[in-house]
Motif scaffolding. Structure first.
Motif, PDB file in Angstrom:
ATOM      1  N   ARG A 173      77.577  12.326  -6.474  1.00 43.43           N
ATOM      2  CA  ARG A 173      76.368  11.662  -7.145  1.00 43.43           C
ATOM      3  C   ARG A 173      76.914  10.135  -7.310  1.00 43.43           C
ATOM      4  O   ARG A 173      77.786   9.830  -7.894  1.00 43.43           O
ATOM      5  CB  ARG A 173      75.750  12.268  -8.183  1.00 43.43           C
ATOM      6  CG  ARG A 173      74.391  11.448  -8.671  1.00 43.43           C
ATOM      7  CD  ARG A 173      74.024  12.247  -9.833  1.00 43.43           C
ATOM      8  NE  ARG A 173      74.662  11.905 -10.917  1.00 43.43           N
ATOM      9  CZ  ARG A 173      74.447  12.547 -12.270  1.00 43.43           C
ATOM     10  NH1 ARG A 173      73.270  13.327 -12.384  1.00 43.43           N
ATOM     11  NH2 ARG A 173      75.038  12.171 -13.224  1.00 43.43           N
ATOM     12  N   ASP A 220      67.107  10.674 -14.222  1.00 43.95           N
ATOM     13  CA  ASP A 220      68.420  10.589 -14.668  1.00 43.95           C
ATOM     14  C   ASP A 220      68.477   9.571 -15.730  1.00 43.95           C
ATOM     15  O   ASP A 220      68.092   8.347 -15.610  1.00 43.95           O
ATOM     16  CB  ASP A 220      69.108  10.293 -13.457  1.00 43.95           C
ATOM     17  CG  ASP A 220      69.837  11.541 -12.733  1.00 43.95           C
ATOM     18  OD1 ASP A 220      69.299  12.461 -13.329  1.00 43.95           O
ATOM     19  OD2 ASP A 220      70.674  11.530 -11.877  1.00 43.95           O
ATOM     20  N   HIS A 226      62.853  15.408 -13.442  1.00 43.32           N
ATOM     21  CA  HIS A 226      63.018  14.509 -14.842  1.00 43.32           C
ATOM     22  C   HIS A 226      63.594  13.080 -14.016  1.00 43.32           C
ATOM     23  O   HIS A 226      63.854  13.012 -12.687  1.00 43.32           O
ATOM     24  CB  HIS A 226      64.095  15.048 -15.281  1.00 43.32           C
ATOM     25  CG  HIS A 226      65.500  15.112 -14.656  1.00 43.32           C
ATOM     26  ND1 HIS A 226      65.612  16.293 -13.906  1.00 43.32           N
ATOM     27  CD2 HIS A 226      66.640  14.549 -14.517  1.00 43.32           C
ATOM     28  CE1 HIS A 226      66.996  16.440 -13.294  1.00 43.32           C
ATOM     29  NE2 HIS A 226      67.516  15.360 -13.672  1.00 43.32           N
ATOM     30  N   GLN A 238      66.506  22.628 -13.670  1.00 39.80           N
ATOM     31  CA  GLN A 238      66.104  21.251 -14.379  1.00 39.80           C
ATOM     32  C   GLN A 238      64.646  20.976 -13.799  1.00 39.80           C
ATOM     33  O   GLN A 238      64.666  20.427 -12.618  1.00 39.80           O
ATOM     34  CB  GLN A 238      66.981  20.260 -13.966  1.00 39.80           C
ATOM     35  CG  GLN A 238      68.493  20.556 -14.465  1.00 39.80           C
ATOM     36  CD  GLN A 238      69.371  19.546 -14.229  1.00 39.80           C
ATOM     37  OE1 GLN A 238      69.493  18.676 -13.327  1.00 39.80           O
ATOM     38  NE2 GLN A 238      70.051  19.058 -15.098  1.00 39.80           N
ATOM     39  N   HIS A 283      62.975  13.895 -10.038  1.00 42.56           N
ATOM     40  CA  HIS A 283      63.758  14.819  -9.293  1.00 42.56           C
ATOM     41  C   HIS A 283      64.471  16.017 -10.115  1.00 42.56           C
ATOM     42  O   HIS A 283      64.661  15.750 -11.207  1.00 42.56           O
ATOM     43  CB  HIS A 283      65.090  14.205  -8.590  1.00 42.56           C
ATOM     44  CG  HIS A 283      66.011  13.975  -9.538  1.00 42.56           C
ATOM     45  ND1 HIS A 283      66.114  12.710 -10.041  1.00 42.56           N
ATOM     46  CD2 HIS A 283      67.294  14.624  -9.790  1.00 42.56           C
ATOM     47  CE1 HIS A 283      67.043  12.501 -10.764  1.00 42.56           C
ATOM     48  NE2 HIS A 283      67.975  13.616 -10.760  1.00 42.56           N
TER      49      HIS A 283
HETATM   50 FE   LIG Z   1      68.940  14.440 -12.532  1.00 41.14          FE
END
Ligand SMILES: [Fe+2]
Length: 317
Positions: free
Chosen positions: A304, A147, A145, A142, A287
């Motif tokens: 998370r 979230d 970006h 990833q 992140h």
């Molecule tokens: Fe993320």
């Protein structure tokens, strides 16, 4: 649009950020409080989402998490607490409770999915990344970006507690979108102007049947300071879902943004170890992570939380 280079601690690059800017050691006073807290929770449990830091003696931890919040909002936008002794917390319910209570001192936890999940496991569920599958359920790389860039109210801060690392890969990667903005202003000002106009983004399955499947938001906004809504996957997916062709400038701006957020001169990278807590300012700090390979018997696992102090706790904000 900001037409001058952004200065100050938010505009860091790989060569200016130091490990001491983002890594914070857990002092013994906090460790003692956490061990007392775990014993209290074992004897006298409370459902995780009802836990309130004000109900516990957490004076030293409060000071630590105030410092984390300061680094997120006035410093580099990323912080790692090194580390919570998860092996001494006597099982998953206590680990979740301690994570919740510490992270809740950074900001109010909010719902992360349309189904109302508030504490989410980031792990490879075996599903293939495609439109409608959110990246935290896969092992793919990833790029840095934001979230939930496709929601009306993305979280202001994101926290992760590492329970198990991957066998290979899975390094955390960060970039300052203020520095990305500076690089684009210097080299590609016309493309930067396009990034202040809306892009289609796919909502990754988290929308209600009476709502559109895509949203239309700019990548950069001033609200009142710089805020970014960039995610490498949801923008092309948004154009595909909406059935709209990207015009030449739109495509060039998206591709240049995707290149610059991964520029090794701008990114900071490290691998989280079990027990480490990672926090990021989701408004202007990107992140991501590298792809990873699991030990099938001990898959990479992070917990998370998302935090937003304004609006409601609901997914839609
Ligand atoms: Fe993320």
């Amino acid at each position: 649009m900001i037409r001058e280079p952004i200065a100050g601690p938010r505009a860091w690059t790989r060569s200016t950020i130091r490990e001491s800017d983002w890594r914070i050691a857990l002092p013994s006073s906090c460790l003692d409080e956490i061990e007392r807290l775990a014993r209290a929770l074992e004897r006298d449990p409370v459902p995780t989402c009802l836990l309130d830091p004000a109900d516990y003696e957490l004076h030293a931890c409060r000071g630590l998490l105030d410092e984390v919040r300061r680094r997120l909002d006035e410093g580099p936008g990323v912080a790692v607490v090194d580390r919570i002794p998860i092996e001494r917390l006597a099982g998953r319910p206590r680990i979740e409770a301690v994570f919740w209570l510490l992270a809740a001192m950074v900001g109010r936890p909010v719902v992360q999915t349309r189904d109302g999940e508030i504490l989410v496991e980031v792990t490879d569920t075996g599903v293939r990344k495609r439109i409608g599958v959110r990246g935290y359920r896969t092992s793919v790389a990833q790029p840095p970006h934001v979230d939930n860039s496709f929601n009306h109210a993305p979280p202001d801060h994101v926290s992760l507690l590492c329970l198990r690392a991957a066998r290979e890969g899975g390094a955390s990667r960060f970039v300052s979108f203020c520095s990305v903005h500076n690089a684009l202003l210097a080299e590609h000002p016309r493309l930067l102007e396009r990034l202040y106009l809306p892009f289609h983004q796919d909502r990754q399955g988290d929308f209600w049947p009476d709502e559109p499947q895509t949203v239309f938001f700019p990548v950069f906004e001033l609200r009142p300071d710089l805020r970014c809504r960039y995610t490498h996957f949801t923008i092309p997916a948004g154009y595909e879902t909406a059935g709209v062709e990207m015009d030449e400038v739109t495509r060039a701006a998206f591709e240049m943004m995707t290149r610059v957020v991964q520029d090794p001169e701008l990114c900071c990278e490290f691998t989280l170890r079990p027990g480490e807590l990672q926090f990021v300012n989701n408004r202007w700090c990107g992140h991501g992570r590298t792809a990873y390979v699991d030990d099938p018997a001990r898959k990479r696992l992070m917990l998370r939380l998302w935090h937003r102090d304004g609006g409601s706790r609901r997914y839609r904000g």
